[in-house]
Design a protein around this motif. Structure first.
Motif, short mmCIF file in Angstrom:
data_model
loop_
_atom_site.label_atom_id
_atom_site.label_comp_id
_atom_site.label_asym_id
_atom_site.label_seq_id
_atom_site.Cartn_x
_atom_site.Cartn_y
_atom_site.Cartn_z
N UNK A 99 47.02 -56.09 -86.81
CA UNK A 99 47.43 -54.46 -86.66
C UNK A 99 48.93 -54.62 -87.24
N UNK A 100 49.68 -55.47 -86.60
CA UNK A 100 51.10 -55.67 -87.24
C UNK A 100 51.05 -55.75 -88.75
N UNK A 101 50.29 -56.61 -89.52
CA UNK A 101 50.48 -56.47 -90.84
C UNK A 101 50.09 -55.21 -91.64
N UNK A 102 49.14 -54.46 -90.99
CA UNK A 102 48.45 -53.32 -91.64
C UNK A 102 49.79 -52.18 -91.29
N UNK A 107 53.77 -48.74 -94.06
CA UNK A 107 54.94 -48.00 -94.02
C UNK A 107 55.46 -48.00 -95.37
N UNK A 108 55.17 -48.79 -96.22
CA UNK A 108 55.37 -48.75 -97.58
C UNK A 108 54.57 -47.69 -98.24
N UNK A 109 53.53 -47.30 -97.91
CA UNK A 109 53.03 -45.90 -98.37
C UNK A 109 53.84 -44.55 -98.23
N UNK A 113 54.74 -42.37 -101.45
CA UNK A 113 54.53 -40.74 -101.30
C UNK A 113 55.61 -39.75 -101.86
N UNK A 114 56.87 -40.43 -101.45
CA UNK A 114 57.96 -39.74 -101.42
C UNK A 114 58.55 -39.64 -102.90
N UNK A 115 57.88 -40.57 -103.94
CA UNK A 115 58.59 -40.38 -105.11
C UNK A 115 57.11 -39.63 -106.10
N UNK A 116 57.58 -39.29 -107.28
CA UNK A 116 56.81 -38.91 -107.96
C UNK A 116 56.46 -37.34 -107.89
N UNK A 117 55.35 -36.79 -108.37
CA UNK A 117 55.18 -35.40 -108.01
C UNK A 117 54.47 -35.04 -106.76
N UNK A 118 54.49 -33.74 -106.54
CA UNK A 118 53.93 -33.07 -105.15
C UNK A 118 54.38 -33.93 -104.04
N UNK A 139 54.94 -45.32 -86.14
CA UNK A 139 55.57 -44.73 -87.59
C UNK A 139 56.16 -43.65 -87.22
N UNK A 140 56.98 -43.78 -86.15
CA UNK A 140 57.85 -42.67 -85.88
C UNK A 140 59.02 -42.33 -86.61
#
Length: 615
Positions: A99-102, A107-109, A113-118, A139-140
């Protein structure tokens, strides 16, 4: 921007007095406990459903009093079964490592998501999935930063109905100041809502589903959300009859229609959304979504393994307390523990789950004593003894009341010691006041029942929001979560706060609506329906139900406002108090699930406490 208290002035312009206006228009303490339990005889009902008069030493006559009983079914969850639950395999260390690895990879996702379009659409969808899958506590910080970015870019992005409704709901629940007016561009003059014609049929259904979900996070006076709820409910019911729609989307629509926001408890939503998420084959083909699903499943099962250990301790407490011998009352301790777990999944809050479940058990035994079994004379003695808060004062009580008194006395003191660990001070005076006002309200209802007096609706609700038990069952539990509730802000969440009142009001009126027929069968005259019909001669039961449901809907909006405004009360404390009210409403989703744990309630207990998610 966070919500402020400026909205409260609008509420004072008639909303807070709506009920009154409507009616004017229409008319060695632990040792003592152990000795008490050991020396009491095992009490069973006779064929006449009453205790042996020898036990009832407080009566001035040898004649057995006539008693009402609730005819409740017995405990459905034997302690032997609970204690026999095997050690959960998900307690193994390698699951925590996986779970810790996942978590780290997901978190990198957020960065992707914060880059590019939409950006706005992608971040909102990610936050929504994570929250509904029940893994948001991991993920607070990422969620906080994502929503700050969404809010900053809100006015600069092009949005469809789906993104707008989703954004409104998530931002408002995270206490951003957002207006439902943002939905205006998607609304026609006759109150209909529309999606882009370029969207697929499934895309339109998804958009209307998020509109439906958003409509429940309404404040008083937001008419557009009333229209959104009416429109989306009709649209989604019709969508269930359509062909060619993917089964997972229809499943999602069906679940959301069955459990509205007020009855859909966080952990139960996680369990059901894990199923829905896993049914979507298009999602499963992407690596990122497979990681989300895998984390959600393992996390759910790991937390469930903790619940099971806590459940064993809790069931053992109930068994050893002497309460199983009080057999006229409802034995719903496992169902209450389910509710506590369905509200609070965080591993560090075991004291919250224990305190909430114990308080609910105590309130239920008192409720059945005052509502049905006890005579008025006995109840007056019990009320006096509880107010003295001294075990030596119980000599004049019937033995069944001695059990209940001592479990209450020891339980409240024990929960106070737990609360002190978090609050750094003794809060017993607040707990005692909560229980005293509760039994006073219960005694008032017992007198009304005994004299066949029907109060006005205003009188019934003013007494009933206290007798609902929301305050005493919640108070000590919410003092065991993060956040110091100092004396100068205590009144903002405890009595006589509007927040406290609305929580009790919600439980009382929803309970009256769902349990009315059962109460009539037991000979009880205290009900919002009965009081309304007395106040309004010639009205029908249907008239009363419609009036009360509309009133409840308005109070829920006000409760939303009280929850989400910023007033100095720790967010965690207020959120869990609000969710306790939702927990009670879950039991009243279809009918009175407190008096009769019907099959759906049993299934939910199994899903949250017993059966792991299939990996």
């Amino acid at each position: 921007m966070a919500l402020s208290s400026t909205f409260s002035s609008n509420l004072s312009l008639g909303l807070k007095s709506q009920l009154t206006q409507s009616q004017s228009q229409s008319q060695s303490q632990s040792h003592t406990f152990q000795l008490c339990c050991k020396t009491l005889p095992l009490m069973r009902r006779t064929k006449a459903n009453m205790f042996n008069p020898i036990v009832n030493q407080a009566l001035t006559t040898t004649e057995v009093p006539q008693r009402r009983i609730g005819k409740h079914h017995p405990n459905l969850w034997a302690d032997e079964f609970i204690q026999s639950l095997p050690n959960h395999p998900y307690q193994a260390p390698h699951y925590a490592e996986r779970c810790g690895k996942l978590i780290s990879e997901i978190k990198h996702r957020f960065n992707a998501a914060a880059g590019g379009e939409n950006i706005v659409s992608k971040l909102l969808s990610l936050v929504d999935d994570i929250e509904r899958l029940g893994i948001d506590r991991h993920f607070q910080e990422e969620i906080k930063e994502a929503l700050q970015l969404v809010h900053r870019n809100w006015n600069d992005c092009q949005r469809d109905l789906n993104t707008t409704a989703l954004g409104f709901r998530i931002l408002r629940l995270h206490r951003y100041s957002v207006s439902p007016g943002m939905l205006g561009p998607f609304r026609t003059a006759n109150g209909q809502f529309f999606c882009s014609t370029a969207q697929t049929e499934e895309g339109k259904i998804k958009g209307i589903l998020n509109l439906y979900r958003a409509s429940y996070i309404a404040f008083p006076g937001e008419k557009i959300l009333d229209e959104a709820q009416e429109f989306s409910t009709t649209y989604l019911r019709e969508a269930l009859q359509k062909t060619g729609i993917s089964s997972n989307l229809l499943h999602e629509v069906s679940v959301n229609l069955r459990y509205d926001w007020y009855a859909f408890l966080p952990r139960l939503e996680a369990r059901k959304y894990i199923e829905i998420y896993g049914e979507n084959s298009s999602w499963a083909r992407t690596e990122d979504n497979e990681k989300l699903l895998s984390l959600a499943k393992m996390d759910f099962n790991m937390v469930q393994s903790l619940y099971q250990q806590e459940l064993k301790d809790f069931s053992r407490w109930w068994r050893e307390s002497g309460l199983p011998n009080v057999d006229f009352a409802r034995h719903r301790h496992v169902e209450f523990f389910f509710m506590a777990c369905a509200i609070c999944e965080d591993e560090k809050y075991s004291a919250f789950r224990s305190s909430l479940a114990k308080s609910c058990v105590l309130a239920t035994y008192l409720d059945d004593t005052y509502d049905t079994y006890g005579t008025v004379d006995e109840l007056k003695l019990l009320t006096e003894a509880i107010k003295k808060w001294d075990p030596t004062s119980i000599d004049q009580l019937p033995d069944y009341m001695k059990i209940i008194y001592m479990v209450l006395y020891n339980g409240v003191n024990e929960m106070d010691r737990e609360a002190q660990k978090f609050q750094g001070r003794d809060t017993l005076s607040h707990a005692k006041d909560a229980w005293e006002t509760y039994i006073d309200a219960m005694l008032q209802e017992a007198v009304w029942n005994a004299t066949k007096h029907i109060p006005t609706l205003v009188e019934h609700i003013e007494n009933g929001h206290v007798s609902s038990g929301k305050r005493p069952t919640t108070l000590q539990a919410i003092l065991t979560v993060d956040g110091i509730v100092s004396e100068n802000i205590f009144h903002k969440i405890d009595y006589p706060s509007r927040f406290d009142y609305l929580g009790g009001f919600s439980l009382r009126v929803r309970g009256d609506i769902k349990s009315f027929k059962g109460e009539v069968d037991r000979g009880e005259t205290n009900s919002s329906i009965v009081s309304y019909m007395k106040d309004n001669p010639g009205s029908t039961e249907e008239d009363a139900l419609n009036y009360l449901q509309n009133l409840l809907d308005e109070r829920h909006k006000e409760l939303n406002w009280e929850l989400l405004k910023i007033d100095g009360v720790p967010t965690c404390t207020k959120d869990y108090s609000y969710d306790v009210a939702r927990g009670y409403l879950h039991f009243y989703n279809e009918r009175d699930g407190f008096s009769f744990a019907y099959q759906e309630i049993q299934d939910h207990v199994n899903q949250i406490l017993i059966e792991p998610v299939t990996m």
